[in-house]
Design an enzyme around this catalytic site. Structure first.
Site, PDB file in Angstrom:
ATOM      1  N   LYS A  88       0.841  -1.203   0.000  1.00 14.41           N
ATOM      2  CA  LYS A  88       0.000   0.000   0.000  1.00 14.41           C
ATOM      3  C   LYS A  88       0.877   1.254   0.000  1.00 14.41           C
ATOM      4  O   LYS A  88       0.630   2.199  -0.747  1.00 14.41           O
ATOM      5  CB  LYS A  88      -0.942  -0.008   1.211  1.00 14.41           C
ATOM      6  CG  LYS A  88      -2.063  -1.037   1.040  1.00 14.41           C
ATOM      7  CD  LYS A  88      -2.880  -1.275   2.298  1.00 14.41           C
ATOM      8  CE  LYS A  88      -3.832  -2.452   2.084  1.00 14.41           C
ATOM      9  NZ  LYS A  88      -4.629  -2.818   3.242  1.00 14.41           N
ATOM     10  N   GLN A 132      -4.813  -1.670   9.306  1.00 18.15           N
ATOM     11  CA  GLN A 132      -4.615  -2.968   8.663  1.00 18.15           C
ATOM     12  C   GLN A 132      -5.211  -4.071   9.543  1.00 18.15           C
ATOM     13  O   GLN A 132      -4.858  -4.195  10.710  1.00 18.15           O
ATOM     14  CB  GLN A 132      -3.107  -3.208   8.428  1.00 18.15           C
ATOM     15  CG  GLN A 132      -2.777  -4.487   7.696  1.00 18.15           C
ATOM     16  CD  GLN A 132      -3.367  -4.523   6.287  1.00 18.15           C
ATOM     17  OE1 GLN A 132      -3.272  -3.554   5.542  1.00 18.15           O
ATOM     18  NE2 GLN A 132      -3.975  -5.642   5.918  1.00 18.15           N
ATOM     19  N   ASP A 155     -11.007   2.680   3.310  1.00 18.93           N
ATOM     20  CA  ASP A 155     -11.312   1.245   3.142  1.00 18.93           C
ATOM     21  C   ASP A 155     -12.806   1.044   2.886  1.00 18.93           C
ATOM     22  O   ASP A 155     -13.226  -0.029   2.463  1.00 18.93           O
ATOM     23  CB  ASP A 155     -10.922   0.464   4.416  1.00 18.93           C
ATOM     24  CG  ASP A 155      -9.580  -0.245   4.265  1.00 18.93           C
ATOM     25  OD1 ASP A 155      -9.162  -0.495   3.111  1.00 18.93           O
ATOM     26  OD2 ASP A 155      -8.955  -0.550   5.301  1.00 18.93           O
TER      27      ASP A 155
END
Ligand code: NAD
Length: 319
Positions: A88, A132, A155
């Site tokens: 990422k 995460q 997200d």
């Protein structure tokens, strides 16, 4: 057989590297039944999208005097999570997005994480925040997700953003399902009224996937671990999205001829190669389109995260 494969392959995607042109290929529709599916190439689509996002980021950065910023919180040292976070950050770097990372020890407290999220929510340089997953057992992931400013929830996991999708007013959309929709768009198929079966009902893939398909006008069935006779559902599907996290769960012989198959599953085999939830070779004998693993949904997920970060940046600057 070679000719039948060529018939459906896009010239630059033919996996057998045919030198024949399409005009030299077979011309009978009866061969259609014997064909191998066209590959829905997520790697190629992701690369095209990243190229255009990179140009957009450069333009926006010049206009607003700062780059979009993504904060990535990693708790603990799970090796798979470390790889995802590294990918990422490197995706951000290549696109000109600033990344801010907080790599925290596994014993970090919930309170500390909530404090950090609150600081990032208030930081004007930060447009996107992601935690995460999975986080260590003593941390409640839902409370972290709900603490993120929905405008920075790149997200797309915050109940506000899931609710917006459910209410047909999508804001920031969950990355994996959003990436699957981009792949489906590549087929040129009109999803209105299509029978779509999503196998898996998790908060991060199956449920938002079903909402995306519903928004696109499809007739949606969601199968999950309590579903009886999964085969009967898959057999009538025009589109199958496999996201159960069970290697080879979807048998090739279940696929309706001409269906589109999106395989979200990722499984690492003993020889270190990757495979999905669908029996790829057998399914490809019947499907019209299929995503490979790797190179299908995976590359799209990070791309959609970067796209969401750019969207959040634009919204923050009123662009
Ligand atoms: P999860 O374990 O949270 O959810 C799995 C879902 O599948 C559950 O709803 C469960 O009810 C359902 N299920 C389990 N067994 C089933 C069965 N036999 N029949 C029907 N349904 C069944 O998993 P997840 O986080 O949604 O991920 C699913 C898969 O997708 C995993 O392999 C994961 O690694 C992969 N994944 C890939 C990407 C990507 O970018 N490619 C992103 C996220 C997840």
């Amino acid at each position: 057989r070679h000719a039948s494969i060529l018939f459906l392959c896009h010239p630059d995607q033919c996996r057998f590297s045919c030198s024949l042109s399409l005009s030299e290929s077979i011309n009978t529709a009866t061969m259609r039944d014997m064909t191998t599916a066209r590959i829905l190439d997520g790697k190629a689509l992701a690369s095209r999208m990243r190229e255009s996002l990179t140009a957009e980021v450069a333009e926006l950065t010049e206009k607003h005097g700062r780059a979009p910023g993504l904060a990535v919180i990693l708790v603990g040292s799970d090796p798979a999570s470390q790889v995802y976070v590294r990918n990422k950050k490197s995706g951000c770097e290549k696109m000109g997005i600033a990344s801010f990372s907080d790599d925290l020890p596994a014993d970090t407290t919930q309170q500390h994480l909530l404090g950090l999220i609150s600081e990032l929510n208030a930081d004007p340089k930060v447009d996107g925040i992601l935690v995460q997953l999975p986080v260590p057992e003593h941390i409640n992931p839902d409370s972290l997700i709900e603490a993120i400013d929905p405008g920075k929830d790149v997200d797309g996991f915050h109940p506000y953003n899931v609710g917006r999708l459910a209410a047909r007013k999508p804001a920031l959309r969950s990355c994996t399902p959003f990436g699957c929709m981009k792949l489906l768009q590549e087929t040129g198929m009109d999803l209105h009224g299509k029978e779509c079966v999503v196998v898996g009902a998790s908060n991060i893939v199956g449920r938002p996937m079903a909402l995306e398909l519903l928004l696109a006008g499809a007739t949606v069935t969601v199968a999950h671990k309590f579903t009886q006779d999964l085969r009967s559902h898959v057999e009538r599907a025009d589109v199958v999205v496999a996201a159960a996290g069970k290697q080879g769960l979807i048998k090739g012989e279940w696929i309706k001829p001409g269906a589109t198959v999106i395989d979200v599953g990722i499984h690492r085999l003993a020889d270190n190669s990757l495979t999905g939830d669908v029996e790829f070779e057998a399914a490809a004998e019947r499907a019209a389109w299929i995503t490979p693993v790797p190179g299908g949904v995976g590359p799209m997920t990070i791309t959609m995260l970067l796209a969401n970060t750019v969207e959040a940046f634009k919204a923050h600057l009123g662009d």
